[in-house]
Scaffold this motif. Structure first.
Motif, PDB file in Angstrom:
ATOM      1  N   VAL A 175       0.834  -1.206   0.000  1.00  0.00           N
ATOM      2  CA  VAL A 175       0.000   0.000   0.000  1.00  0.00           C
ATOM      3  C   VAL A 175       0.867   1.254   0.000  1.00  0.00           C
ATOM      4  O   VAL A 175       0.598   2.219  -0.717  1.00  0.00           O
ATOM      5  CB  VAL A 175      -0.957  -0.001   1.212  1.00  0.00           C
ATOM      6  CG1 VAL A 175      -1.763   1.299   1.240  1.00  0.00           C
ATOM      7  CG2 VAL A 175      -1.899  -1.192   1.158  1.00  0.00           C
ATOM      8  N   VAL A 176       1.940   1.224   0.811  1.00  0.00           N
ATOM      9  CA  VAL A 176       2.853   2.368   0.857  1.00  0.00           C
ATOM     10  C   VAL A 176       3.490   2.592  -0.514  1.00  0.00           C
ATOM     11  O   VAL A 176       3.577   3.730  -1.000  1.00  0.00           O
ATOM     12  CB  VAL A 176       3.942   2.158   1.935  1.00  0.00           C
ATOM     13  CG1 VAL A 176       5.005   3.255   1.836  1.00  0.00           C
ATOM     14  CG2 VAL A 176       3.321   2.158   3.328  1.00  0.00           C
ATOM     15  N   GLN A 177       3.932   1.506  -1.148  1.00  0.00           N
ATOM     16  CA  GLN A 177       4.523   1.631  -2.475  1.00  0.00           C
ATOM     17  C   GLN A 177       3.504   2.144  -3.494  1.00  0.00           C
ATOM     18  O   GLN A 177       3.850   2.907  -4.403  1.00  0.00           O
ATOM     19  CB  GLN A 177       5.087   0.276  -2.932  1.00  0.00           C
ATOM     20  CG  GLN A 177       6.305  -0.183  -2.157  1.00  0.00           C
ATOM     21  CD  GLN A 177       7.419   0.841  -2.163  1.00  0.00           C
ATOM     22  OE1 GLN A 177       7.765   1.392  -3.210  1.00  0.00           O
ATOM     23  NE2 GLN A 177       8.000   1.097  -0.999  1.00  0.00           N
ATOM     24  N   ALA A 178       2.241   1.749  -3.335  1.00  0.00           N
ATOM     25  CA  ALA A 178       1.185   2.244  -4.234  1.00  0.00           C
ATOM     26  C   ALA A 178       1.006   3.745  -4.068  1.00  0.00           C
ATOM     27  O   ALA A 178       0.780   4.473  -5.042  1.00  0.00           O
ATOM     28  CB  ALA A 178      -0.126   1.515  -3.949  1.00  0.00           C
ATOM     29  N   LEU A 179       1.111   4.230  -2.828  1.00  0.00           N
ATOM     30  CA  LEU A 179       1.007   5.672  -2.580  1.00  0.00           C
ATOM     31  C   LEU A 179       2.136   6.419  -3.275  1.00  0.00           C
ATOM     32  O   LEU A 179       1.906   7.463  -3.908  1.00  0.00           O
ATOM     33  CB  LEU A 179       1.048   5.942  -1.073  1.00  0.00           C
ATOM     34  CG  LEU A 179      -0.207   5.573  -0.281  1.00  0.00           C
ATOM     35  CD1 LEU A 179       0.059   5.660   1.219  1.00  0.00           C
ATOM     36  CD2 LEU A 179      -1.372   6.481  -0.661  1.00  0.00           C
ATOM     37  N   TYR A 180       3.358   5.899  -3.163  1.00  0.00           N
ATOM     38  CA  TYR A 180       4.491   6.532  -3.835  1.00  0.00           C
ATOM     39  C   TYR A 180       4.293   6.529  -5.356  1.00  0.00           C
ATOM     40  O   TYR A 180       4.577   7.504  -6.040  1.00  0.00           O
ATOM     41  CB  TYR A 180       5.797   5.808  -3.494  1.00  0.00           C
ATOM     42  CG  TYR A 180       6.285   6.031  -2.081  1.00  0.00           C
ATOM     43  CD1 TYR A 180       6.211   7.282  -1.473  1.00  0.00           C
ATOM     44  CD2 TYR A 180       6.836   4.992  -1.346  1.00  0.00           C
ATOM     45  CE1 TYR A 180       6.656   7.486  -0.194  1.00  0.00           C
ATOM     46  CE2 TYR A 180       7.286   5.189  -0.049  1.00  0.00           C
ATOM     47  CZ  TYR A 180       7.204   6.430   0.521  1.00  0.00           C
ATOM     48  OH  TYR A 180       7.648   6.635   1.797  1.00  0.00           O
ATOM     49  N   SER A 181       3.794   5.398  -5.865  1.00  0.00           N
ATOM     50  CA  SER A 181       3.604   5.265  -7.314  1.00  0.00           C
ATOM     51  C   SER A 181       2.525   6.212  -7.821  1.00  0.00           C
ATOM     52  O   SER A 181       2.711   6.904  -8.828  1.00  0.00           O
ATOM     53  CB  SER A 181       3.237   3.818  -7.647  1.00  0.00           C
ATOM     54  OG  SER A 181       2.994   3.667  -9.026  1.00  0.00           O
ATOM     55  N   LYS A 182       1.397   6.272  -7.135  1.00  0.00           N
ATOM     56  CA  LYS A 182       0.283   7.121  -7.579  1.00  0.00           C
ATOM     57  C   LYS A 182       0.630   8.601  -7.520  1.00  0.00           C
ATOM     58  O   LYS A 182       0.199   9.386  -8.367  1.00  0.00           O
ATOM     59  CB  LYS A 182      -0.959   6.844  -6.723  1.00  0.00           C
ATOM     60  CG  LYS A 182      -1.696   5.567  -7.064  1.00  0.00           C
ATOM     61  CD  LYS A 182      -2.990   5.463  -6.265  1.00  0.00           C
ATOM     62  CE  LYS A 182      -3.808   4.259  -6.699  1.00  0.00           C
ATOM     63  NZ  LYS A 182      -5.110   4.194  -5.979  1.00  0.00           N
ATOM     64  N   THR A 183       1.384   8.992  -6.499  1.00  0.00           N
ATOM     65  CA  THR A 183       1.701  10.414  -6.319  1.00  0.00           C
ATOM     66  C   THR A 183       3.008  10.819  -6.995  1.00  0.00           C
ATOM     67  O   THR A 183       3.352  11.998  -7.018  1.00  0.00           O
ATOM     68  CB  THR A 183       1.791  10.751  -4.820  1.00  0.00           C
ATOM     69  OG1 THR A 183       2.791   9.918  -4.205  1.00  0.00           O
ATOM     70  CG2 THR A 183       0.454  10.518  -4.130  1.00  0.00           C
ATOM     71  N   CYS A 184       3.739   9.806  -7.514  1.00  0.00           N
ATOM     72  CA  CYS A 184       5.049  10.052  -8.157  1.00  0.00           C
ATOM     73  C   CYS A 184       6.027  10.705  -7.173  1.00  0.00           C
ATOM     74  O   CYS A 184       6.825  11.572  -7.565  1.00  0.00           O
ATOM     75  CB  CYS A 184       4.895  10.928  -9.400  1.00  0.00           C
ATOM     76  SG  CYS A 184       3.853  10.188 -10.681  1.00  0.00           S
ATOM     77  N   LEU A 185       5.954  10.307  -5.925  1.00  0.00           N
ATOM     78  CA  LEU A 185       6.834  10.843  -4.899  1.00  0.00           C
ATOM     79  C   LEU A 185       7.797   9.762  -4.432  1.00  0.00           C
ATOM     80  O   LEU A 185       7.616   8.573  -4.728  1.00  0.00           O
ATOM     81  CB  LEU A 185       6.013  11.383  -3.712  1.00  0.00           C
ATOM     82  CG  LEU A 185       5.015  12.490  -4.088  1.00  0.00           C
ATOM     83  CD1 LEU A 185       4.148  12.868  -2.903  1.00  0.00           C
ATOM     84  CD2 LEU A 185       5.752  13.722  -4.619  1.00  0.00           C
ATOM     85  N   ARG A 186       8.835  10.183  -3.670  1.00  0.00           N
ATOM     86  CA  ARG A 186       9.922   9.250  -3.374  1.00  0.00           C
ATOM     87  C   ARG A 186      10.112   8.948  -1.901  1.00  0.00           C
ATOM     88  O   ARG A 186      10.756   7.959  -1.570  1.00  0.00           O
ATOM     89  CB  ARG A 186      11.236   9.793  -3.941  1.00  0.00           C
ATOM     90  CG  ARG A 186      11.256   9.949  -5.450  1.00  0.00           C
ATOM     91  CD  ARG A 186      12.457  10.741  -5.899  1.00  0.00           C
ATOM     92  NE  ARG A 186      12.392  12.119  -5.406  1.00  0.00           N
ATOM     93  CZ  ARG A 186      13.332  13.025  -5.614  1.00  0.00           C
ATOM     94  NH1 ARG A 186      14.406  12.702  -6.274  1.00  0.00           N
ATOM     95  NH2 ARG A 186      13.194  14.260  -5.156  1.00  0.00           N
ATOM     96  N   ASN A 187       9.606   9.779  -1.005  1.00  0.00           N
ATOM     97  CA  ASN A 187       9.850   9.539   0.408  1.00  0.00           C
ATOM     98  C   ASN A 187       8.712  10.087   1.258  1.00  0.00           C
ATOM     99  O   ASN A 187       7.795  10.733   0.755  1.00  0.00           O
ATOM    100  CB  ASN A 187      11.190  10.149   0.849  1.00  0.00           C
ATOM    101  CG  ASN A 187      11.278  11.633   0.532  1.00  0.00           C
ATOM    102  OD1 ASN A 187      10.407  12.412   0.910  1.00  0.00           O
ATOM    103  ND2 ASN A 187      12.335  12.040  -0.182  1.00  0.00           N
ATOM    104  N   ARG A 188       8.775   9.845   2.565  1.00  0.00           N
ATOM    105  CA  ARG A 188       7.702  10.228   3.475  1.00  0.00           C
ATOM    106  C   ARG A 188       7.536  11.749   3.558  1.00  0.00           C
ATOM    107  O   ARG A 188       6.416  12.246   3.675  1.00  0.00           O
ATOM    108  CB  ARG A 188       7.971   9.665   4.882  1.00  0.00           C
ATOM    109  CG  ARG A 188       7.739   8.167   4.981  1.00  0.00           C
ATOM    110  CD  ARG A 188       8.180   7.647   6.336  1.00  0.00           C
ATOM    111  NE  ARG A 188       7.965   6.216   6.430  1.00  0.00           N
ATOM    112  CZ  ARG A 188       7.056   5.654   7.227  1.00  0.00           C
ATOM    113  NH1 ARG A 188       6.298   6.403   7.990  1.00  0.00           N
ATOM    114  NH2 ARG A 188       6.909   4.346   7.258  1.00  0.00           N
ATOM    115  N   THR A 189       8.639  12.469   3.547  1.00  0.00           N
ATOM    116  CA  THR A 189       8.547  13.930   3.657  1.00  0.00           C
ATOM    117  C   THR A 189       7.782  14.514   2.476  1.00  0.00           C
ATOM    118  O   THR A 189       6.900  15.370   2.647  1.00  0.00           O
ATOM    119  CB  THR A 189       9.953  14.555   3.726  1.00  0.00           C
ATOM    120  OG1 THR A 189      10.661  14.008   4.844  1.00  0.00           O
ATOM    121  CG2 THR A 189       9.862  16.058   3.900  1.00  0.00           C
TER     122      THR A 189
END
Length: 239
Positions: free
Chosen positions: A211-225
């Motif tokens: 799920v966390v990786q899906a969030l990064y993929s959907k938002t095109c972001l790389r880290n928590r910050t």
């Protein structure tokens, strides 16, 4: 990096490979253990605390695990899944070794939580560079007493900065998140680890990682910050 104080655990069903990699890493200064299968890994890890009593410089768990993917019995992916769902072992960096061109193995490994990949045949110097980097990165995430840096405090500090510097309007976004992804995002932005997210959501760690990786993929972001900044700016979480 003081390699003499670092344990590397090698997992491969081929004895010749275990010996070759183990001897090379030992010559480079590491402490090395070699196992023929996944079951032997947990047996080996269980005796490390006993060794630690004899030598206080040694860690209680391996610093890095290097595992082949294709093995009889439990393969490298199954081993990785067991590691990522074990509270004591879940943060150990794992290097998976696969045959050249096996893209599906790489994809499955990253989804399961692999940190690094090597394709056979590989230059042993590349493995040493990966090991040093993995150990250094993990060390940077720990405090003086070997405790993981308090993510909740870090996230809280980042929130304060973003609130102070951010504007009071919400950006529109066309990123659609499922209810589960929103739930995980809220916990991520509170500084929860993937293990804590899994416990709070009633899911296993592997699912939480996905799920966390899906969030990064959907938002095109790389880290928590970056994810926290996006969540605040788009109104996904309260400022």
């Amino acid at each position: 990096i003081e390699r003499a104080k670092r344990w590397i655990l090698i997992v491969d069903d081929e004895e010749s490979i275990r010996l070759a990699i183990g001897d090379y890493l030992f010559d480079k200064g590491y402490q090395v253990m070699a196992c023929a299968d996944a079951d032997a890994v947990f047996e080996a890890i269980s005796i490390i605390p006993d060794l630690e009593e004899e030598n206080e410089d040694l860690p209680s768990i391996p610093d890095v695990i290097v595992s082949d993917i294709r093995m009889p019995g439990k393969d490298g992916l199954e081993l990785l899944g067991l590691i990522r769902t074990d509270n004591r072992l879940s943060r150990i960096p794992v290097v998976l070794v696969t045959a050249k061109g096996m893209t599906q193995d790489r994809v499955a490994g990253y989804k399961a939580g692999a940190d690094y990949y090597l394709s056979k045949p590989f230059n042993p110097e590349e493995l040493v560079a990966i090991l040093d980097n993995a150990i250094l990165r993990r060390s940077q995430m720990t405090g003086k007493n070997g405790k993981l840096v308090d993510l909740k405090q870090q996230i809280s500090d980042v929130k304060k900065i973003l609130r102070r510097n951010g504007k009071e309007f919400v950006k529109a976004t066309d990123v659609y998140l499922t209810p589960r992804e929103i739930e995980v995002l809220e916990l991520l932005c509170k500084g929860y680890t993937n293990g804590e997210i899994a416990s709070n959501c009633g899911i296993n760690v592997i699912t939480a990682n996905r799920v966390v990786q899906a969030l990064y993929s959907k938002t095109c972001l790389r880290n928590r910050t970056e994810l926290l900044r996006w969540a605040l700016q788009t109104g996904q979480i309260e400022k």
